[in-house]
Design a protein around this motif. Structure first.
Motif, short mmCIF file in Angstrom:
data_model
loop_
_atom_site.label_atom_id
_atom_site.label_comp_id
_atom_site.label_asym_id
_atom_site.label_seq_id
_atom_site.Cartn_x
_atom_site.Cartn_y
_atom_site.Cartn_z
N ALA A 20 0.84 -1.21 0.00
CA ALA A 20 0.00 0.00 0.00
C ALA A 20 0.87 1.25 0.00
O ALA A 20 2.04 1.22 0.41
CB ALA A 20 -0.89 -0.01 1.24
N SER A 21 0.27 2.34 -0.43
CA SER A 21 0.95 3.64 -0.43
C SER A 21 1.40 3.98 0.99
O SER A 21 0.60 3.99 1.93
CB SER A 21 -0.05 4.69 -0.94
OG SER A 21 0.52 5.96 -0.88
N LYS A 45 3.91 6.10 -2.68
CA LYS A 45 3.54 7.15 -1.72
C LYS A 45 2.81 8.26 -2.49
O LYS A 45 3.17 8.57 -3.62
CB LYS A 45 4.83 7.69 -1.09
CG LYS A 45 4.66 8.85 -0.19
CD LYS A 45 4.50 8.43 1.24
CE LYS A 45 4.22 9.60 2.17
NZ LYS A 45 2.99 9.44 2.92
N SER A 46 1.80 8.84 -1.88
CA SER A 46 1.00 9.85 -2.60
C SER A 46 1.71 11.19 -2.71
O SER A 46 2.43 11.58 -1.80
CB SER A 46 -0.30 10.13 -1.85
OG SER A 46 -1.01 8.98 -1.58
N ASN A 134 -6.58 9.10 -3.68
CA ASN A 134 -6.93 8.96 -2.27
C ASN A 134 -7.75 10.19 -1.89
O ASN A 134 -7.21 11.27 -1.70
CB ASN A 134 -5.62 8.87 -1.47
CG ASN A 134 -5.85 8.80 0.01
OD1 ASN A 134 -6.97 8.57 0.46
ND2 ASN A 134 -4.80 9.00 0.76
N LYS A 171 -9.51 5.52 -3.54
CA LYS A 171 -9.36 5.03 -2.16
C LYS A 171 -10.21 5.95 -1.29
O LYS A 171 -9.99 7.17 -1.29
CB LYS A 171 -7.88 5.11 -1.78
CG LYS A 171 -7.54 4.52 -0.45
CD LYS A 171 -6.03 4.58 -0.28
CE LYS A 171 -5.54 3.87 0.92
NZ LYS A 171 -4.07 3.98 1.04
N SER A 219 -1.89 0.48 12.08
CA SER A 219 -3.14 -0.23 12.40
C SER A 219 -2.85 -1.47 13.23
O SER A 219 -1.71 -1.90 13.38
CB SER A 219 -3.85 -0.64 11.10
OG SER A 219 -3.17 -1.73 10.49
N THR A 245 -8.17 -2.68 2.32
CA THR A 245 -7.01 -2.20 3.08
C THR A 245 -7.45 -1.85 4.50
O THR A 245 -8.62 -1.59 4.75
CB THR A 245 -6.31 -0.99 2.40
OG1 THR A 245 -5.09 -0.70 3.10
CG2 THR A 245 -7.16 0.25 2.37
N THR A 246 -6.50 -1.86 5.41
CA THR A 246 -6.61 -1.58 6.85
C THR A 246 -6.78 -2.85 7.67
O THR A 246 -7.76 -3.58 7.53
CB THR A 246 -7.75 -0.57 7.18
OG1 THR A 246 -7.47 0.69 6.57
CG2 THR A 246 -7.84 -0.35 8.70
N GLY A 247 -5.76 -3.08 8.49
CA GLY A 247 -5.81 -4.17 9.47
C GLY A 247 -5.43 -5.54 8.94
O GLY A 247 -5.58 -6.53 9.63
N ALA A 268 0.14 -1.97 4.65
CA ALA A 268 1.23 -1.05 5.02
C ALA A 268 1.73 -1.35 6.44
O ALA A 268 2.89 -1.71 6.64
CB ALA A 268 0.77 0.40 4.92
N SER A 269 0.85 -1.24 7.44
CA SER A 269 1.30 -1.32 8.85
C SER A 269 2.06 -2.59 9.17
O SER A 269 3.06 -2.56 9.90
CB SER A 269 0.10 -1.20 9.80
OG SER A 269 -0.48 0.07 9.69
N TYR A 272 5.58 -2.16 8.35
CA TYR A 272 6.30 -1.29 9.29
C TYR A 272 6.62 -2.07 10.56
O TYR A 272 7.69 -1.93 11.14
CB TYR A 272 5.43 -0.07 9.67
CG TYR A 272 5.50 1.08 8.68
CD1 TYR A 272 6.59 1.95 8.68
CD2 TYR A 272 4.48 1.30 7.77
CE1 TYR A 272 6.65 3.02 7.79
CE2 TYR A 272 4.53 2.35 6.87
CZ TYR A 272 5.62 3.22 6.89
OH TYR A 272 5.68 4.27 6.01
C1 LIG Z 1 3.21 5.77 7.64
C2 LIG Z 1 2.06 5.65 6.67
C3 LIG Z 1 2.02 6.47 5.54
C4 LIG Z 1 0.94 6.39 4.65
N1 LIG Z 1 0.92 7.21 3.55
C5 LIG Z 1 -0.11 7.10 2.67
C6 LIG Z 1 -0.17 7.91 1.50
O1 LIG Z 1 0.72 8.71 1.21
N2 LIG Z 1 -1.23 7.76 0.68
C7 LIG Z 1 -2.24 6.87 0.92
O2 LIG Z 1 -3.17 6.75 0.12
N3 LIG Z 1 -2.22 6.09 2.02
C8 LIG Z 1 -1.19 6.20 2.90
N4 LIG Z 1 -1.18 5.40 4.00
C9 LIG Z 1 -2.30 4.48 4.24
C10 LIG Z 1 -1.95 3.06 3.78
O3 LIG Z 1 -1.78 3.03 2.37
C11 LIG Z 1 -3.03 2.04 4.15
O4 LIG Z 1 -4.18 2.19 3.32
C12 LIG Z 1 -3.48 2.16 5.59
O5 LIG Z 1 -2.37 2.32 6.45
C13 LIG Z 1 -4.27 0.93 6.02
O6 LIG Z 1 -3.55 -0.27 5.81
P1 LIG Z 1 -2.72 -0.99 7.00
O7 LIG Z 1 -3.69 -1.35 8.05
O8 LIG Z 1 -2.09 -2.16 6.33
O9 LIG Z 1 -1.71 0.01 7.48
C14 LIG Z 1 -0.11 5.46 4.89
C15 LIG Z 1 -0.03 4.62 6.02
C16 LIG Z 1 1.03 4.70 6.89
C17 LIG Z 1 1.06 3.78 8.09
#
Ligand SMILES: Cc1cc2nc3c(=O)[nH]c(=O)nc-3n(C[C@H](O)[C@H](O)[C@H](O)COP(=O)(O)O)c2cc1C
Length: 330
Positions: A20-21, A45-46, A134, A171, A219, A245-247, A268-269, A272
């Protein structure tokens, strides 16, 4: 061995797990590592609409100062566009296209349909395979109706589609007065995919220093259920692909979302928290589960647990824990 290939936005992905971004998709070395770890695609990244607009305004001021005529067309503006962050972003797209074989999806954070949409064409021209928008219109303006807030999304799609031919995904968040109809209408607005749902800055209060802080930047797996519910409800009832996406933190999370009806997942999370090797773990878990269940392709179980396909569709609409309230559950 199971075949994990899926189709998303008209692109063929070797598997349904997309990076994910985030800050982890902002450099060529990270993008290459994601490809090595097995990612199906990358969302970069956006860049922000504001970055595009700021540069536009800066350059228009420059032109005015130099007694240029006000440019009638954006083509004219293009000749003067000179901004590091935008130039760097276009370079990130073209360099990542050279560095990896998996699809590269560019991303723009936007809140209006004004002035900036022409710029989407530059992302396409730099080589992006698709574009993810987004969009978040915070419904906190007391003077705006729900319809006015939602219209912004349709206007953005209309304006951006004038400038690009590559597939477009939106998104979105779950803040909508009538979410199922909103998602369905958006899915039929000419886009190729919907990403459900973005996760936002969560405010908190420092009670000693009276400050507003941000909390839970990353998340937790507990947050899976919101997108799971809505992917399951919308699967088979939309005119475009669905990305969850998310979680999603492990292989089980990926499998649940595919069963609910997601075409792909965006993570994404978990990267990390556990490093990019978590992507390989997720893929291993998915393959092992498919082998155990005897599935050869994702299509064989995709959407099997969607609301339209299960025997008790009300399960996804239940909001209250009746039996727990009646003291029988816990
Ligand atoms: C540090 C960080 C930076 C993020 N930057 C962006 C971004 O630039 N653009 C975007 O659409 N989502 C961004 N997100 C959101 C993620 O793409 C993702 O949709 C969101 O964190 C939920 O997924 P997850 O639960 O796997 O983290 C970011 C998330 C994190 C944690």
């Amino acid at each position: 061995m199971a075949n994990l290939t899926v189709s998303y936005l008209g692109l063929t992905l070797r598997n349904p797990i997309i990076a994910a971004s985030s800050g982890l998709t902002n450099s060529i070395s990270d993008i290459k590592e994601f490809e090595e770890r097995g990612a199906g695609a990358i969302v970069l990244k956006s860049i922000f609409e504001e970055e595009i607009r700021r540069e536009l305004e800066k350059d228009l001021n420059k032109m005015n100062r130099a007694n240029f005529l006000y440019p009638e067309t954006m083509d004219y503006y293009d000749t003067y566009a000179s901004d590091d962050s935008l130039t760097n972003y276009l370079k990130l797209i073209s360099d990542s296209k050279k560095a990896v074989k998996i699809p590269i999806i560019a991303s723009i954070n936007c809140v209006t349909a004004e002035k900036w949409p022409y710029y989407a064409q530059n992302l396409q021209d730099a080589g992006a395979d698709a574009l993810e928008l987004n969009i978040f219109v915070m419904p906190s303006d007391f003077t705006k109706s729900a319809d006015e807030n939602e219209k912004v999304y349709f206007n953005i799609v209309k304006e951006v589609k004038k400038h690009v031919k590559i597939p477009v995904a939106l998104k979105i968040s779950y803040y909508s007065a009538n979410l199922s109809a909103f998602i369905q209408n958006l899915s039929n607005s000419g886009i190729q995919g919907l990403v459900l749902f973005n996760r936002f800055y969560s405010p908190d209060i420092d009670i000693n220093n009276y400050e507003v802080l941000s909390t839970n930047v990353l998340s937790s797996p507990k947050e899976l259920s919101i997108s799971l519910r809505w992917i399951a409800i919308m699967s088979g009832r939309v005119g475009c692909d669905l990305a969850a996406t998310t979680g999603i933190h492990d292989g089980a999370g990926v499998i649940k979302q595919l069963l609910a009806g997601a075409n792909v997942v965006q993570v994404a999370s978990a990267f990390y928290k556990n490093g990019k090797e978590q992507l390989t773990n997720m893929l291993d878990d998915l393959t092992t589960w498919m082998d155990q269940k005897g599935y050869k392709t994702i299509d064989e179980f995709h959407g099997k647990m969607s609301q339209a396909k299960i025997n008790n569709p009300a399960a996804y609409e239940r909001m209250q824990f009746m039996k727990y309230f009646a003291g029988k559950g816990l």
